[in-house]
Design a protein around this motif. Structure first.
Motif: not given
Length: 157
Positions: A95-105, A107-117
């Motif tokens: 998914i190109d719009e997901v510009i960052e994906c981090h495995h985290i500690t 309450s969640g498992d991952f945090i994504l940074k997403i950009i869109a129009q």
């Protein structure tokens, strides 16, 4: 983890200068650090080969290229195991719009940074792509209203 490479004062200065201006010529860089061009180029190549300098990029203005919405999305998987993590990261890399994906500690498992129009494009992306990843259990979206600091410069210890 690879052993740390010993950086001297000149290496640190090279890294500071290149982070501020990756388009600087070798001659200009040499002048700024007080070495001749040949040893300066050798040092830069050493920093590249060692992996300290990973790549060079142009930083774009999101809005001027038509990407007006940025979000962080906290993702929890159905199970936190190797199979699910690999399935998720493989899907996210498509998914190109997901510009960052981090495995985290936390309450969640991952945090994504997403950009869109815009919000409509973001909603479509979430409904058609992200929520369709089989191993996703739940998500929480955080829309970025404004950004006050977005530095790409790493402090060199």
């Amino acid at each position: 983890m690879k052993p740390k490479i010993k950086l001297d004062k000149i290496d640190r200065r090279i890294l500071e200068i290149l982070q501020a201006n990756a388009k600087i010529t070798n001659a200009q860089l040499a002048n700024e650090i007080g070495l001749s061009p040949a040893p300066t180029l050798e040092r830069v190549k050493k920093l590249e080969v060692s992996g300290i300098i990973k790549s060079y990029h142009a930083t774009l203005n999101n809005e001027k290229v038509g990407l007006g919405v940025s979000t962080f999305v906290m993702v929890s998987l159905k199970g936190h195991n190797k199979t699910n993590i690999e399935a998720f990261t493989q899907a996210i890399n498509e998914i190109d719009e997901v510009i960052e994906c981090h495995h985290i500690t936390g309450s969640g498992d991952f945090i994504l940074k997403i950009i869109a129009q815009d919000i409509a494009a973001y909603q479509k992306l979430m409904l058609e792509k992200v929520t369709n990843i089989e191993v996703v259990d739940n998500m929480q979206s955080l829309v970025i209203l404004s950004t006050f600091k977005d530095s790409k410069v790493m402090p060199i210890p």
